[in-house]
Structure formats: C-alpha cells, structure tokens
Design a protein around this motif. Structure first.
Motif, PDB file in Angstrom:
ATOM      1  N   ALA C 139       3.754  39.988  17.200  1.00 11.04           N
ATOM      2  CA  ALA C 139       3.916  40.175  15.761  1.00 11.04           C
ATOM      3  C   ALA C 139       2.579  40.450  15.085  1.00 11.04           C
ATOM      4  O   ALA C 139       2.372  40.120  13.928  1.00 11.04           O
ATOM      5  CB  ALA C 139       4.577  38.946  15.157  1.00 11.04           C
ATOM      6  N   LEU C 142       2.171  41.775  11.575  1.00 12.57           N
ATOM      7  CA  LEU C 142       2.609  41.011  10.401  1.00 12.57           C
ATOM      8  C   LEU C 142       1.492  40.220   9.735  1.00 12.57           C
ATOM      9  O   LEU C 142       1.682  39.649   8.666  1.00 12.57           O
ATOM     10  CB  LEU C 142       3.717  40.034  10.796  1.00 12.57           C
ATOM     11  N   ILE C 150       9.135  39.035   5.152  1.00 16.49           N
ATOM     12  CA  ILE C 150       9.449  39.485   6.512  1.00 16.49           C
ATOM     13  C   ILE C 150      10.869  39.075   6.890  1.00 16.49           C
ATOM     14  O   ILE C 150      11.455  38.194   6.283  1.00 16.49           O
ATOM     15  CB  ILE C 150       8.420  38.952   7.553  1.00 16.49           C
ATOM     16  N   SER C 151      11.409  39.735   7.918  1.00 18.37           N
ATOM     17  CA  SER C 151      12.815  39.534   8.261  1.00 18.37           C
ATOM     18  C   SER C 151      13.039  38.194   8.953  1.00 18.37           C
ATOM     19  O   SER C 151      12.103  37.525   9.385  1.00 18.37           O
ATOM     20  CB  SER C 151      13.296  40.657   9.182  1.00 18.37           C
ATOM     21  N   GLU C 153      14.275  37.571  11.856  1.00 18.85           N
ATOM     22  CA  GLU C 153      13.834  37.529  13.247  1.00 18.85           C
ATOM     23  C   GLU C 153      12.314  37.390  13.314  1.00 18.85           C
ATOM     24  O   GLU C 153      11.777  36.630  14.106  1.00 18.85           O
ATOM     25  CB  GLU C 153      14.299  38.802  13.959  1.00 18.85           C
ATOM     26  N   GLU C 154      11.634  38.100  12.412  1.00 21.24           N
ATOM     27  CA  GLU C 154      10.172  37.990  12.379  1.00 21.24           C
ATOM     28  C   GLU C 154       9.752  36.573  12.003  1.00 21.24           C
ATOM     29  O   GLU C 154       8.783  36.033  12.548  1.00 21.24           O
ATOM     30  CB  GLU C 154       9.605  39.004  11.385  1.00 21.24           C
ATOM     31  N   GLN C 155      10.512  35.989  11.105  1.00 21.20           N
ATOM     32  CA  GLN C 155      10.199  34.605  10.729  1.00 21.20           C
ATOM     33  C   GLN C 155      10.330  33.674  11.921  1.00 21.20           C
ATOM     34  O   GLN C 155       9.539  32.759  12.104  1.00 21.20           O
ATOM     35  CB  GLN C 155      11.113  34.147   9.601  1.00 21.20           C
ATOM     36  N   ARG C 157       9.883  34.444  14.998  1.00 19.38           N
ATOM     37  CA  ARG C 157       8.723  34.666  15.862  1.00 19.38           C
ATOM     38  C   ARG C 157       7.491  33.971  15.305  1.00 19.38           C
ATOM     39  O   ARG C 157       6.734  33.343  16.041  1.00 19.38           O
ATOM     40  CB  ARG C 157       8.428  36.166  15.989  1.00 19.38           C
ATOM     41  N   VAL C 158       7.307  34.113  14.000  1.00 20.87           N
ATOM     42  CA  VAL C 158       6.127  33.491  13.392  1.00 20.87           C
ATOM     43  C   VAL C 158       6.219  31.971  13.530  1.00 20.87           C
ATOM     44  O   VAL C 158       5.223  31.293  13.794  1.00 20.87           O
ATOM     45  CB  VAL C 158       5.979  33.903  11.914  1.00 20.87           C
ATOM     46  N   GLU C 184      18.042  41.166  19.096  1.00 20.50           N
ATOM     47  CA  GLU C 184      16.917  40.292  18.762  1.00 20.50           C
ATOM     48  C   GLU C 184      16.935  39.052  19.634  1.00 20.50           C
ATOM     49  O   GLU C 184      15.891  38.545  20.037  1.00 20.50           O
ATOM     50  CB  GLU C 184      16.987  39.904  17.278  1.00 20.50           C
TER      51      GLU C 184
END
Lengths: 391, 343, 256, 287, 235
Positions: C139, C142, C150-151, C153-155, C157-158, C184
């Motif tokens: 990521a 980002l 952020i989306s 899914e990105e959240q 990951r973060v 995802e």
C-alpha cells in the motif's frame, strides 16, 4: 463548504459592524470632560456597581442641567463613561487604560479595592486620578499621590456599638459576619474591641452572604451558644434575613450590624419593626440631617420609585462627583490630575450643604475624605442616636 | 505546515509585527490588551493540549492559572525571591499539583472527567480564597515587586510587553514542536481511540499524565506572568468563570489546532472590549453569538480554515466519547463516527 | 508460544469465555471460528490484554502475562487488529503508521522539543518502519492519503500494516476479511501467507470459511464461550459437533 | 442535641432544593448527554417569575407557583427546540458551550429587565412550628414536604405511565426506544419541560426563605453538578439521594467544622467518593 | 409490500450498500443471508429509518418512506427486532413489552390481548415478567426482543439474526416460533448467517455480500446453489 464560508462571512460582518459602532463613540469634544468608571455591572456585585453609578449619573445630570462647570473661561459639561470589570482587577486595569487613552478620562472611579490596587501600579506613570470607593486601609497606606479615598473609615464604630450592647444585653456575642474582605476586617476589629471591653465571643460562624442558599443553619449554630448579642455584617437584604432567621429561632438579644448593611433596607425586608428591637447600626446616609441630603433623596425617589431609598453608595458618589467638579473649577484644569487633587481639600469646604448630601470636612493627609457618620439603635420601638467619639 | 493562517510566512510576519508594535504606538490600552491576549493564549493553549490533543476536557485550568500566579506572588512578596527563580518555582509547583490532580482525575472518562475537573477547579479556587494565612484570602495579595532579571527592570509597559511576548513565543514554539512530533501524535492517538493506542503499546495513562502536566505547566506559566504583570492578585483569577472563558476562547479559535487558542483568545477578548459600548447589553449580545458560533462554526475558526483548505472534515475530537461508557449514541452519531460493524 | 489455561471471562452473569485451554504455536496460522456471539472477540480481548480475565492464566513465551495491560502485551510483541477497522481518523496513513512504531522509541517530551539527535533518529526510524510495512502490505501509494478517503479494503491493509509496525511476534487479526469482496479476500489471504512466510505467528478470527480452510494450520472452534473442537482444517470440517453448532440443529441433514 | 436535629432539618431543606434542581440536570443528561450549565439560571428565572406574579399581578402563592412552572416549561421547551436540538448531532462539547452561552444570556436578560437588586418574596406561611422543641418555620416544612411530593409524583410518572417511561427508555437504550416507535424529539422536549418545571418549583419554594437576585442560580447549579456526579450522571435516585447527602453534609459540616469551609466540604466529599467509585454512587455498570 | 429500489447507503465516504433492490410481499417470510459485515444490518437500519440512504427509494405499502423518522416508520407497521436486542435493561420484562406497544398505548384492551398472545408464545416470559430484562439469559432476552417487536402488532417484522449466541436447541425453537408468527399473518424479513436453518422456514431469500445483493431466489435455488454452500460451510 458553503455553510462554513457563509458563517465566516457573517461572523466577520458582525465583528466589523461592532467595530464601527464602537469607534463611533469615541471622539472628543473640547467642552466635555469625561469621568471614567470601572466597576461590576454583571455578576454577584452588579447591584453594588449600579448603585455607585446611579449616584454619579444623578450628579452629572444635575451639574450639566445647571450649565456645567466653569474651568478657566470655558463652560464645561461632564460625561460619564462606565465600563464593566466584573469585579476583576485585571479588567479594571484594562478598563482604566481604555478610559484614559480612548476616552481621555483624567478621573477614574472604581468601587473595589482590587481594582484600586491594580490601577495604583500605573496611575502615576499614566497620569490619572483614582477615585477609590473602598474602606480598605491599605489603599491609602501606599501613599499614592493621585488617589482620593471616598468612604469613611469604619474604625470609629465598634467601640460605641459594643459598649451600648454590653450595657443593654450582656457580654456574650456570637458572630455571623460575611466572608468578604470588608466583613473580615470589620470583624477582626470588632472582636478586638469586644474582648478589650471584657466581652466574650461564644461563637464565630462566618457565611458567604452572596452565595448562601439558606442562612438558617449558620444562625442555628451561632444561637446554640446562647449569646446575648449577635454580630452580623454584609449587604442589607441577606443581613435582614439573618436577623429574621435568628428571631424565628427564638433569639431575643441585641444585634450589632456592620455599617455595610443599611437600616432602612433591613427594615424593608423585615417589615415588622419589632424584629429590629435591640439592633444597632450606622444611621442611614439618607437620614443625614442636611438640606442637601433631603433634596437628593427626594430626587432619587422621583427617579426610581417612592419606595426606593438611596444607599450610601449613591449618596457618596453623588457627593464625590460634585467634589471633583468643584476641584476642577478651583484648579482651573480638567486634565491635570495632580492639580485637581491639590484642590480637593479646598473644594470639600466649599460644597454647598443645601445641595450636596453628607458633609465632608476635608481630605486627610493620606488621601481619605473626612466625614462624620452617626449611629442609631432601636430601643423600645424607637430609634435612638448613639454618640460616636472621634479621637 | 498544514494550517493555513499558521503557515511559516504568516507566522514570521506576525512575529515581526508583534515586535514592532510598541514602536508604532504608545497607546497603553492596546499594549495592555495584547499583553492580556498573550497571557491568556498561553493558558488556553495549555488547555488545548489536554482537551484538544489528548481529548480530555479539563475545566480545572483556571485553578492552575491561580496556582502559578499565587506561587510567584507569594515567593516574591513573602520570601523576597527573585523574579526568575519564583517563575521557575511556580511553574514547577503548578506541574506538581497538576500531577497529583491528574493521577486522581484522569482515571475518569468523558463527562465525568470534565465535571470532576470542574470541581477540582472549584476546590483550587476555594483553597486560594480560604487559606488566608497564606494567600491573604479575599483581600488579595498586594505589593508584588517589579519583575527584575539581572539589572533589567520590567517596570514600563513596553518592557513588560517584550518580556511576556518572549514567553508567549517560547510557549508557542514548544507547543509546535510537541504537536508536530511523535509525542503530539501519541496524544492524538489517545484522543481518537484509547483502545487502539493501548493495543499499539502506548501507555495511555502515562501519555495523558504527560499532556495534563504539561498543560497545567502552561497554565501556571501564564498565571505567573499575569502576577508579575498586574502585581496584584485576588482569588477571582482562579474562579470557575475563567475556566469557562478559557474554554470559550479555545472553542471559538478551534480546538485541536495549534493557533486556535491564540486566534480565539484575541478575537473573543477584542469582541468583549467592543461590546463594552453596549454596556448592559453586552452579555445579551454575546450569549447568542456564542450559540451561533458553535452552531455554524463547530470546529472553531482555525478548524473552519483547515476545512476549507483540505476540503474535508478536519481533525475534530469529540472529547466526550460515550462509547467508552457503553452508552449507545443517537442515530446519526453513528454515521458521524464513520463506520460500524454489520454483525 | 502463547498459551491459555482455563481462561474465563464473565460479563455480569454472562459467560463470554468459559474455561478455554488454547495454544498458538510459533510460525503457524491459527484460526478461531465459531458462530456470532461465540466469544471469539472477547477471547482476543483477553489475550491482547484489553480486558482482564475473570479467571485462568495466559502465558507468552513461557512467562505468565495474565494480568498485563494491552500496552505491555504490545511491547512484548503481541499486536492486533480490530473487527471494525479502527484507524486514527482524520490523519494520513503515514501519520497513523508512525504511531505504530512509537512503542519502540524512547525519546520523550524534551527530545521532541529540542529535536535531539536521538529524537530525529527515532522519528526517522518510525518513518522508515512505516514505509517498510506499507510496502510489505502493498500500500505504498497510500502513504500521504487521508485515512478517511481510502477504501474499505485499503483500510484493512493499513490496519494490518499498523499492527506490523509495532514489530510484533504474534499478530492477532480480528475478521480481516469482513466487508470486502471475493477478489480482495484472496489478495488478503496472500498477504497473510506472506506474513507467515516472513516468520510471523498469526492468529485469526474469520467467518469466510474457504479462506480459513486454505490458510489455517490449526483451528479452534468456540461456541457459547466454550471450546468445542480443535484441530486441522480437515478434522474440523468433518467434526459433527462443529457442523451442529455452526449450521443450526435442523440444518444437519441438509448440509450433507 | 437540639442543635443537631435543628441542623438535620436545615440540611433536609437544603437537600430538597438541591435534589429538585439536580433531578432536572440528570434527566436532561440521561436523554441528551448534555451537561446543561444553564439549568441554575432557569431556577433563577423561576424565582423571578413567581416573584412578579405575586407582587405585580397579585396572584396568591400557589397559583403563582403553578403559573411559574408553566412559564418555565415553555421556556425550557423553547431552549430545547432553538438551541439544543439543532446541536444534538454536534460534538458534545459544543452543546456544553452553547449552554454556557444560554447561561450568560439569561443572566444578562434578568439583570436588564429586573435590575440587580435583591428582592424578597414573603411567605404566606410565616408561622413557626414547635416540633419536639425545634423551631421550624412553616415555609421550611413546606419546602421539604412539597419536594418529597414532587419527587414521588415524578417517580410515579416515570414508572407508572407509558409516556413517562419513554424518558427512562430513551436513557436506557436510545435505539431501542426508536424501534418501538418513540419519537426522540418529543421525549427530549418533554424532558426539558419537566426539568425546567422542577427548577421553577424548587425556586418558588425556596424563594421565601432566601432572596431573589440574578446570580442566585450560579452556586445552586454548581452544587447540582456535584450531586449528579456524586450520584452517577443520568441516575435519578442518585440525584435525589446525592442532593440530600450534600444538603446534610453542608449543614452538619457547617456546624461541627467551620461554616466558611463547608462549600469546600461538598467538593472534597465528591473527590473522595469518586476516588473510590469513579462512576458515582448509583451509576449503571458499564456493559 | 416493502420495496427497496436502488438503495445506496454510505458511512462517511465508504459505501455500505450498493444499489440494493429487495422486495417482501404480503404474508411472505423472506430471508436475507450474508456473512458478518456483509450489510444485513445496514439494510435493516435503513428500512427502519435509523440510516438515511444517499440515493434510491424505500417504499412500504405503496408509500415512499425514505427519510421518515424511525417512530413514524414503526407507526406505519414496520417493526425491527435488532441484532443487539436493544432492550431496556433496567426495566422489567413486562415494562419492556408494554413499551413495545407504545404506538397502541391508548388501546388498553388490545395491549392485554397482545400480552396474552405473547405469553402463549413464550410462556417463560410470563414467569419472568417482573424481572429486569437485563438479568435474563441470552435466549430469554432474545425472546423479549421479539416479543417486544410483536407487541407493536407489525405488518412487517424485521428480525436481525435472532439466533445469535443461542444454543442450538433454542435456535430450533426460535425458528419454529418465527414460522408460527409468519403463519399468523405477519410478513417477516429475517437476516441470518445460519443459512440452512433459515432456509427451512423461508420460501425465498437473498444473499448479500459486501453491500451487494449477489443472489436472489426461492428456497430450493439457494439451497442447491454451490456458492451458498461454499460460503457457509467452506467445503
């Protein structure tokens, strides 16, 4: 987003309008002299502040109605600028500077010692005269050359009060004074005097006269020590309530009232004069036996209602404005504080007693006005005057 | 820098203007107002650290202001200590009292902490008022000498102005350093979620204590400067009304922003001065203005600027998070909270 | 590596977790499954120190850690994510992640004020750590985005990156695949495998069975706060009790 | 011993007033999670309204109280509608500040309209009752009795009527209340109405034993906050019992310690209790 | 009876429901299947007016109810029994039930009748009627929640995961009760992850995944669908 912009815009518009409006007020006129006042207009002491202001307003209206004062060749009118300081010394300091620099005031009144102390730090440097309405002795101890203390010193009361009450009721006293500074100083002096005369203090129970929701428990505690005399002191109305509570709880002895409480106001609250039997206090300023006092009391009643009686704050401030006005006339200047103060003593002797309430005999060396108050007590349903001795 | 009016150049320009002001005017009223703004800004920025960054709304800070002021006053009057030493001691002592108060009160959360700290504030002011043998009680503390550092005497308004400006700049510098650092981020993480912060190895209590003590130190410093400037103290300075006033400056300026406390203090104090012309109507006007401000500028002025700049909701703490106490919040609060489990 | 002994938690009269014996082995992916309300998250909260257990013991690397608080657990190397993606809203991804490494730094107030050498080193270390874990979870792009933008899914990951930035030994993942779609999910499974390959021990709560069956080395099944089964994915999928509990009584016949 | 019982009675009088005010604050807190700092000023308004109804409009005591309560109910509802409802979704600190704004406004209005003078409301019940050797005025007895009657009334309303129980329902589970069809806005409006009415009743009962002036609400307000933190925020029994604890603590400590420190005693009591029980005496257990 | 047309719901900037279309007909029992976090509760909360859709339409009995306040929707006849139960924990069971009939509060006789029915349906609640709801066991609390919803005499009952945290035996009972409620004339929309148990009593169902309705069909279609089996049993 638009909402935020609109809000910011509205806010800035309001602020700039206020600014414009505020600017509109300042703007001097050479034939007008500004008298400044900084005192409480909000909060618990607002009433006190209002009383002092009322006295000043009446005096200024009267002087202006008579054409103003004559300074040198000019006929000068007076203008009052009053700023709220919420009884806070730092606000007084800010206000004083504002009054001096924005409004051009040379004389600034303040009715509380904190404000006086704050102004004393810079009044000589910035060249203005403090008209201090406070009995705090430390105000004059500092020997500030540009200060006049208006109210009388309370040191003369405790002894005659004590002697009278001891004679009539006995030697045991219970104290229920206020917790404010004036009450504390008064109480300290009173205790010393009472014990010096061989009296005994059986209870001491100070309460906050301004904040207390119910005095009855403090009174009950004081009375449980079976005193002959009760000592009370604070603003008139709470003082009256304490007397009422004490009588309701069966107390029949004497009551010594600090000079802050005004007998006429206490009477209004209690309604039944029998409750006042045995009370001793300072004679109401409004009963000062001069023509001037009567006149001012009448015009006060005309203005505020027939049942309203001017307090000593009103009368002293009425008198003080006339005093300073006279001093300006004598000094021939409206903007030299030292010269004005130098003429206060002369001015006090020239005040017409048929127009001005109270009587001032001059200015003491440390800068306090000299007045001669009197005391009265209720005996067998009638007020009797007590002789005060001046050493 | 992220905050628009706080950008480096603006700050530098304002700093030079502040330096030059005494040369441009000798109107002591303006100088006095600026001094008051500086002093209260320091105290309010302290409140901002604990309320805005660490998320614990403290209403005890007028009390700490009072402690700082009285310590300096008493040391100079009764112990004849020098100004600098008294200043140092008063700051340290305020911090120590702050540590004790923090230890008791920071265990509480949300409104409990806020109201508990309010009561703490009342106690501090009552102690100052009632401990007459020390503080002179309601009579007030008189005769604080003119501050002196070495042979320099701060007797004139201008010299006082520079003295206080120095501490103001110093405090704002330290605030900036802290806020834009790992320490400041730690505070923010606690404000946002104590649970998450703890699961990341942050000792929340310790960080809250640090934030609280530092914030009381700022309040104490402001108090001490106030005492040195006014040279007279009454117990009113520690009163709860002042705590409300400080909160108001903070909210109007923008809670949780570096410059919010300064902007809010300057604006509200000026507004109050302008409203003096309305006399009795002052509070009748001011009360509704306050309500309108919180309705339409809920993030304060700096918050609104940040929002305009970033075009998105600014970092706004809700210092009283009910979820901590297991109370369900209202319908739309959930939407504001931004996400929820769909179990 | 992490072991519990008769671990129990009561809320009022409710037994959320009841006398659970459990073990997480070094280098493995252990999964905890069970129907909603089975006590899985409560169990996580206990072993991450968020809540103190009512009774029972927890051991980490042989040492008893039963009543340690969550920040102490984190320092010892237990990191976790939350079911609802908790991130510090309003801040950027980078700012979030730098806090994650805060527990490995030492400088305090004064260091930050004077920006001491050590402080600057540590801040750099935090930043590098943040970049490193971002890259690890894929990521990197980002870093300077605001978390709010952020989306989902990105959240997720973060959030995992945030847990990784604490330099953990064990990562506890609470429903990492909740609320994200199939593609995802498989990306996420890859990430979890990658974490395992990097030497991390992982414990995961998840409802997405295909994913669990593929990923997990060992599975524990909780129901009503009680451990009802433990074993390899194969064993679990054949276990009668599990099917009973998971699918509801009457469903049994239909499921086969 | 007489003194002791006398002080118990005084403590009960004080406690009755505190409890009524604290009840209002705790009700509003329970529903809106708003610490309403303006509540003490509603109390003050209640006293003024009663005063003017009696002196200017010639009403006798009881009708005046009823009208004052009605007027304050309307004012409370206006406040809810105009100030606090629009702020309901804002961060809580904002509505708290708004309540400070309201507080400043009400006090300033009172000063402007009625001046800062102390006013004195005479009690129609001025007699003194000798109760087992204690001298108690009828008015004091009236305060205690009326407060108890009001509290019982409130209790019955909350527990026995469906409308009343919506308030408790909202406080216990807001969303649950929505889902059975309770209108949130109506309930918060009603809560403000009741709270303001209680404040007005307390004020008109207390006015004859004290004075009426613009800042009379400030200290009562502060004490009421001490009480609700003491009793547990949002807890109704907590507000009642906390009120009496504080009233008694004040009159007893004023007698046996020092009357000057008795305000301090209230706050120290609070600190002590919260140190032991951080959520107050009657707080619900966190789920 | 109930129709959701292209309903989209957001939490802040993240989308929780993407153009959802869903329908419940008079007298039907429809099941909504989906894993944790798939969006089931979001749909329910939207129908009940606790969330406002950013776009799309919610219609009930031919009326658009999007944007109505929750209490108005309850009065219209849609009553939800939420997943977290949302009981009034310190009130007695009876009080909880009485409040459930809040919208019929003037109809004393009707309330008494409803109570009678409830006690027949859940006899244990009669025994516990004076106890605080919070002190009951999970299963009993679930019964109170359903009973409270029924007290409002709904036209459409929304049941959000009534089986959560219940022992299998009780789950079975619960489903039988739900079936009975439906038979007695109340339309039911049931959200479940307990797919097969739910499909036994429902005639029709939807599957939701990540805020999208991915599948819709009759009981048989769903039971036979490989996706569904895979999603729920993982085999």
């Amino acid at each position: 987003m638009r909402r935020v912009w609109r809000a910011l815009f509205t806010l800035s518009t309001v602020v700039s309008l206020l600014f414009l409006a505020a600017c509109g007020n300042s703007g001097g006129d050479s034939n007008v002299v500004t008298i400044g006042w900084s005192g409480p207009q909000s909060g618990g002491a607002a009433l006190y502040g209002k009383n002092t202001l009322d006295g000043m307003k009446m005096a200024i209206d009267d002087i202006n109605a008579a054409g103003g004062i004559k300074v040198g060749q000019d006929q000068v009118k007076l203008k009052l600028v009053a700023l709220d300081d919420k009884y806070l010394p730092n606000e007084t300091a800010t206000n004083a500077r504002r009054l001096k620099h924005e409004n051009g005031a040379t004389i600034i009144f303040t009715p509380h010692s904190g404000g006086v102390f704050a102004m004393q730090q810079f009044n000589v440097q910035e060249n203005f005269l403090i008209a201090a309405y406070t009995s705090e002795p430390k105000v004059t101890e500092a020997k500030n050359p540009l200060l006049v203390r208006i109210p009388p010193n309370y040191h003369i009361y405790p002894k005659p009060f004590s002697e009278e009450m001891m004679k009539r009721f006995g030697k045991k006293v219970a104290l229920v004074p206020g917790t404010h500074q004036y009450a504390k100083d008064w109480t300290a002096l009173f205790k010393q005097t009472w014990m010096g005369l061989g009296g005994k203090i059986v209870a001491e129970n100070p309460v906050d006269y301004n904040k207390e929701s119910d005095f009855s428990s403090a009174v009950a505690k004081a009375l449980s020590a079976k005193p002959d005399v009760l000592f009370v002191g604070g603003a008139s109305q709470p003082t009256a309530l304490i007397i009422k509570d004490a009588r309701e709880q069966g107390f029949k002895g004497g009551v010594i009232m600090m000079d802050q409480a005004k007998l006429e106001e206490v009477e209004q609250v209690l309604k039944d004069p029998r409750l006042l039997e045995g009370v001793i206090g300072v004679r109401p300023a409004s009963q000062w036996p001069t023509e001037g006092t009567k006149k001012v009391v009448d015009s006060y009643k005309k203005k505020f209602g027939a049942d309203k009686i001017p307090t000593s704050e009103v009368l002293y401030h009425y008198m003080a404005v006339h005093l300073f006005a006279k001093a300006m006339e004598l000094a021939g200047t409206t903007d030299d504080p030292a010269a004005i103060r130098a003429k206060i003593n002369d001015a006090s002797k020239q005040l017409p007693s048929d127009k001005i309430p109270l009587s001032v005999e001059g200015l003491s060396e440390d800068g306090a006005l000299i007045t001669q108050p009197k005391a009265i007590t209720m005996k067998d349903g009638k007020y009797v005057e007590i002789q005060l001795s001046f050493q | 820098m992220r905050f628009v009016p706080g950008s480096k150049w603006v700050v530098a320009a304002l700093f030079f203007v502040a330096l030059a002001i005494p040369l441009l005017t000798d109107n002591s009223y303006y100088l006095n107002m600026l001094i008051m703004v500086f002093i209260w800004s320091i105290a309010v920025s302290g409140m901002n650290i604990i309320a805005g960054y660490a998320g614990q709304l403290s209403l005890a800070h007028a009390g700490f202001f009072g402690i700082g002021a009285y310590t300096l006053g008493l040391l100079m009057v009764k112990a004849q200590m020098s100004f600098l030493v008294s200043l140092a001691v008063s700051v340290v002592l305020t911090g120590m009292v702050g540590a004790v108060v923090g230890m008791i009160s920071l265990r509480l959360k949300g409104h409990y902490f806020a109201i508990f700290s309010l009561c703490m504030g009342v106690i501090l002011s009552l102690v100052i008022e009632k401990w007459e043998s020390l503080t002179e009680g309601v009579r007030g503390l008189l005769g604080i000498p003119v501050p002196k550092i070495g042979s320099v005497e701060f007797s004139t308004l201008t010299s006082q102005y520079y003295l206080i400006l120095f501490f103001f700049v110093l405090a704002m510098f330290v605030n900036r350093q802290i806020i834009h650092s790992l320490v400041g981020r730690t505070f923010i993480s606690i404000r946002n979620s104590e649970e998450l912060a703890e699961s990341l190895g942050i000792h929340a209590m310790k960080s809250k204590m640090l934030a609280f003590v530092y914030s009381t130190v700022l309040a104490g410093l402001a108090g001490a400067l106030y005492a040195g400037y006014l040279r007279f103290l009454g117990p009113e300075i520690a009163s709860i009304e002042h705590a409300f006033e400080m909160l108001l400056y903070l909210l109007v300026g923008g809670i949780g922003t570096l410059w919010g406390p300064v902007v809010g203090t300057a604006l509200v104090m000026t507004l109050m001065q302008w409203l003096q012309s309305w006399q009795d109507y002052r509070m009748i006007i001011f009360g509704p203005i306050l309500v309108l401000i919180v309705m339409f500028l809920p993030h304060g002025i700096m918050g609104a600027f940040a929002q305009l700049k970033k075009n998105q909701p600014s970092v706004l703490p809700d210092t009283t998070d009910d979820k901590n106490r297991g109370i369900e919040r209202g319908v739309n609060d959930r939407r504001l909270a931004g996400g929820e489990s769909d179990a | 590596m992490l072991r519990t002994e008769k671990l129990s938690k009561y809320f009022g009269g409710n037994q959320a977790v009841n006398s659970v014996d459990f073990q997480i082995n070094q280098g493995e992916i252990t999964a905890i499954i069970g129907p909603n309300g089975a006590g899985k998250t409560t169990f996580f909260n206990l072993i991450s120190g968020l809540h103190p257990p009512t009774s029972g013991k927890i051991f980490f690397e042989g040492e008893e850690v039963t009543n340690k608080r969550s920040y102490e657990m984190a320092k010892m190397g237990i990191a976790r994510t939350f079911q609802t993606t908790k991130l510090f809203a309003g801040a950027t991804v980078m700012e979030n992640l730098m806090i994650g490494h805060r527990l490995r730094t030492k400088s305090g107030f004064w260091g930050a004020v004077i920006r001491s050498q050590r402080y600057r080193n540590e801040e750099r270390a935090c930043r590098e750590k943040a970049l490193q874990v971002l890259e690890f979870v894929g990521a990197s792009a980002l870093a300077n985005r605001s978390v709010a933008s952020i989306s989902q899914e990105e959240q997720k990951r973060v959030a995992i990156a945030l847990a990784l930035s604490t330099d953990p030994k064990i990562v506890l993942l609470d429903e990492p695949a909740g609320g994200i779609n199939a593609d995802e999910t498989s990306n996420l499974a890859e990430l979890i495998t990658k974490m395992k390959n990097a030497g991390l021990t992982i414990c995961i709560i998840e409802h997405k069975m295909q994913m669990i069956m593929k990923l997990a080395d060992r599975i524990m099944v909780l129901n009503q706060g009680i451990k009802i089964a433990e074993g390899t994915p194969d064993e679990i999928s054949r276990n009668e009790t599990v099917i009973e509990a998971y699918l509801g009584g009457g469903a049994h016949a239909q499921a086969h | 011993m007489d003194l002791f019982f006398q002080q118990i009675v005084n403590g009960l009088v004080l406690g009755s007033i505190y409890s009524l005010v604290a009840l209002g604050i705790t009700l509003i807190y329970g529903i809106m999670h708003l610490p309403n700092f303006a509540h003490g000023h509603l109390y003050m308004l209640g006293a003024y309204v009663t005063f003017f109804l009696i002196t200017d409009y010639g009403l006798s005591y009881w009708p005046a109280i009823l009208f004052a309560v009605a007027i304050l109910v309307v004012i409370g509802m206006l406040l809810e509608r105009l100030v606090f409802r629009p702020l309901h979704h804002a961060p809580h600190i904002n509505s708290m500040i708004a309540s400070i704004g309201v507080m400043l406004f009400i006090e300033a209005i009172a000063r402007k309209m009625w001046g800062s003078d102390y006013r004195r409301l005479d009690s129609p019940y001025d007699g003194i009752i000798d109760l087992f050797g204690l001298n108690i005025t009828e008015q004091r007895l009236l305060v205690i009795v009326s407060a108890v009657v009001l509290m019982i009334g409130l209790h019955l309303f909350l527990k026995r009527t469906v409308i009343g129980s919506t308030i408790e329902a909202m406080a216990q589970n807001r969303e649950g209340a929505f889902l059975v069809g309770i209108n949130a806005n109506k309930v918060s409006l009603m809560t403000f109405a009741i709270a303001s009415g209680l404040a007005a009743a307390a004020a008109s009962l207390a006015a004859p034993i004290n004075l009426v002036y613009p800042s009379m609400g400030a200290m009562v307000n502060l004490k009421a906050f001490v009480i609700i933190v003491l009793g547990g925020m949002g807890s109704i029994p907590g507000a009642v019992i906390g009120g009496y604890i504080l009233g008694l603590a004040e009159s007893i400590s004023g007698t046996y310690i020092n009357s000057e420190y008795k305000d301090l005693a209230a706050f120290v009591l609070l600190i002590l209790i919260l140190t032991v029980r951080p959520t107050g005496l009657f707080a619900k257990e966190a789920r | 009876m109930l129709k959701l047309i292209d309903v989209t719901v957001k939490y802040g900037s993240s989308t929780a429901l993407h153009s959802v279309n869903l329908e419940v007909n008079q007298g039907e029992l429809v099941v909504l299947l989906g894993a944790n976090g798939a969006g089931k509760s979001t749909i329910f909360r939207t129908i009940s007016g606790l969330l406002k859709p950013v776009s799309g339409q919610v219609a009930f009995m031919g009326q658009s109810i999007g944007g109505w306040s929750p209490d108005r929707i309850v009065k219209a006849g849609i009553v939800q029994c939420p997943e977290g139960r949302n009981l009034f924990p310190e009130m007695s069971v009876l009080k909880n039930l009485t409040l459930g009939a809040y919208i019929h509060r003037k109809d004393k006789a009707g309330i008494a009748r409803s109570l009678q029915n409830i006690y027949e349906l859940f006899p244990v609640l009669y025994e516990k009627k004076e106890q605080p709801a919070g002190s009951l066991s999970g299963g009993q609390q679930q019964m109170v929640a359903i009973a409270r919803a029924l007290m409002a005499r709904p036209k459409l009952l929304l049941l959000d995961e009534p089986s959560v945290g219940l022992a299998p035996l009780i789950v079975e009972q619960m489903f039988k009760t739900i079936e009975k409620i439906n038979r007695d004339g109340t339309s039911v929309l049931l959200a479940e992850q307990n797919a097969f148990a739910a499909l036994q009593i429902a005639r029709r169902g939807y599957v939701i995944e990540n805020g999208h309705l991915v599948l819709e069909g009759a009981r048989e279609t769903l039971c036979d669908n490989e996706e569904v089996r895979r999603a729920y049993i993982g085999a």
